[in-house]
Write an enzyme that holds these catalytic residues in place. Structure first.
Site, PDB file in Angstrom:
ATOM      1  N   GLU A   1       5.732  -1.093   2.912  1.00 30.46           N
ATOM      2  CA  GLU A   1       6.224  -1.809   4.094  1.00 30.46           C
ATOM      3  C   GLU A   1       7.514  -1.216   4.643  1.00 30.46           C
ATOM      4  OE1 GLU A   1       6.602  -5.921   2.830  1.00 30.46           O
ATOM      5  OE2 GLU A   1       5.111  -5.570   1.283  1.00 30.46           O
TER       6      GLU A   1
ATOM      7  N   HIS B   1       4.396  -5.406   7.198  1.00 29.25           N
ATOM      8  CA  HIS B   1       3.989  -5.660   5.802  1.00 29.25           C
ATOM      9  C   HIS B   1       2.602  -5.057   5.548  1.00 29.25           C
ATOM     10  CE1 HIS B   1       3.162  -7.951   2.163  1.00 29.25           C
ATOM     11  NE2 HIS B   1       4.238  -8.706   2.284  1.00 29.25           N
TER      12      HIS B   1
HETATM   13  O1  TA6 Z   1       6.460  -7.849   0.527  1.00 33.94           O
HETATM   14  C1  TA6 Z   1       6.246  -8.257  -0.779  1.00 33.94           C
HETATM   15  C2  TA6 Z   1       6.270  -9.760  -0.807  1.00 33.94           C
HETATM   16  O2  TA6 Z   1       7.484 -10.249  -0.323  1.00 33.94           O
HETATM   17  C3  TA6 Z   1       5.967 -10.211  -2.253  1.00 33.94           C
HETATM   18  O3  TA6 Z   1       7.096 -10.738  -2.902  1.00 33.94           O
HETATM   19  C4  TA6 Z   1       4.814 -11.170  -2.101  1.00 33.94           C
HETATM   20  O4  TA6 Z   1       5.156 -12.476  -2.183  1.00 33.94           O
HETATM   21  C5  TA6 Z   1       4.212 -10.733  -0.783  1.00 33.94           C
HETATM   22  O5  TA6 Z   1       5.242 -10.279   0.030  1.00 33.94           O
HETATM   23  C6  TA6 Z   1       3.263 -11.667  -0.057  1.00 33.94           C
HETATM   24  O6  TA6 Z   1       3.894 -12.732   0.537  1.00 33.94           O
HETATM   25  P1  TA6 Z   1       3.045 -13.851   1.274  1.00 33.94           P
HETATM   26  O7  TA6 Z   1       4.049 -14.820   1.800  1.00 33.94           O
HETATM   27  O8  TA6 Z   1       2.274 -13.179   2.371  1.00 33.94           O
HETATM   28  O9  TA6 Z   1       2.125 -14.426   0.230  1.00 33.94           O
END
Ligand code: TA6
Length: 287
Positions: A262, A163
């Site tokens: 990602e 991520h």
């Molecule tokens: O990868 C994108 C995502 O899934 C978004 O929908 C957003 O929520 C982000 O990740 C961050 O997630 P987190 O659980 O780290 O706040």
């Protein structure tokens, strides 16, 4: 990262030292080719800066190093699933304590391998045994490989993501190409333009990205090149102004200098047979 906030514990080699911040152990790598920091909590890369270039990775100045919550920024490891396929969101690997299992170095750079195995706690969340390694190759480019091994005698379904939060000059100025035109957003399949720029929140999974994704960043006067493998989608995320203020561990203006690109396996779509491995990778270079 500002190393002044870390306490040095010991040196493992010429290029790798172990530091601590609020009880979390972090490896600090300094090599003629690049420097980087990697947290054992989460198996999480916090920074990567090739020599003579600007920082590649965005890390929140409000990141919570208590060891209770995921770290905001860097490269969180979402595993064994991506998103809300189950709870906790993005899996448990990003809040687990990984162990250092190998480190090597030569003139080209430093390799660090961290490992995670199932425990009573992980089996209560996900009833499988497993072995996962994350291998970081710190050279003039950054290579990250997430290697999942099925140690059960039945097949298992896995998903996940690297991520990556990338450091950018200004979200309003960047242009991203190579994502392809097909994406899913809020459950809907859509077709978009070849080049993406930002003027609001974007949270998409691109399903037909090219081999190389390029970020043109005029304010930082550079291009970032991202090459992913072992994935079935590329997630593009920027929370924009309102959501940024709702994310506790992100400064209100944090969205202006970050974008997530990602390498993702969505829908737990990898079926791993007993004894088999899957490798999810991302390679990031600064041009
Ligand atoms: O990868 C994108 C995502 O899934 C978004 O929908 C957003 O929520 C982000 O990740 C961050 O997630 P987190 O659980 O780290 O706040």
């Amino acid at each position: 990262m500002d190393m002044k906030t870390f306490t040095t514990i010991n040196a493992l080699s010429d290029h790798v030292i172990v530091c601590e911040i609020d009880g979390i152990k972090v490896l600090h790598i300094t090599h003629p080719k690049a420097k980087a920091t990697i947290s054992l909590f989460g198996g999480h890369l916090l920074s990567f800066q090739p020599t003579g270039k600007k920082e590649t990775i965005w890390m929140s100045e409000k990141a919570d190093f208590s060891g209770k919550n995921p770290l905001r920024g860097g490269i969180p490891i979402c595993w064994p699933w991506f998103g809300k396929a189950a709870l906790p969101s993005h899996g448990f690997a990003r809040t687990s304590l990984w162990t250092l299992s190998e480190h090597r170095e030569n003139d080209h750079g430093v390799m660090v391998r961290l490992s995670l195995n199932d425990t009573e706690e992980t089996r209560a969340i996900w009833p499988h045994s497993f072995h996962v390694d994350v291998v970081f190759e710190i050279t003039d480019t950054l290579n990250v490989h997430l290697i999942s091994t099925n140690t059960n005698d039945i097949p298992i379904e896995i998903g996940g993501a690297l991520h990556t939060y990338l450091n950018i000059g200004n979200i309003r100025d960047i242009k991203i190409s190579g994502l392809g035109q097909k994406y899913a957003e809020k459950g809907e399949c859509k077709t978009g333009a070849d080049t993406v720029s930002f003027e609001q929140e974007i949270d998409r999974i691109y399903t037909n990205a090219e081999e190389n994704i390029l970020i043109e960043d005029p304010s930082l006067e550079r291009q970032l090149k991202i090459s992913n493998t072992g994935h079935n989608g590329v997630v593009l995320w920027n929370p924009w102004s309102i959501i940024s203020t709702q994310i506790q561990d992100m400064p209100d203006d944090g969205y202006q200098t970050m974008v997530c690109v990602e390498s993702c396996i969505y829908d737990r779509s990898v079926l791993l047979e007993p004894g088999c491995q899957h490798i999810l990778s991302t390679c990031i270079s600064s041009l």
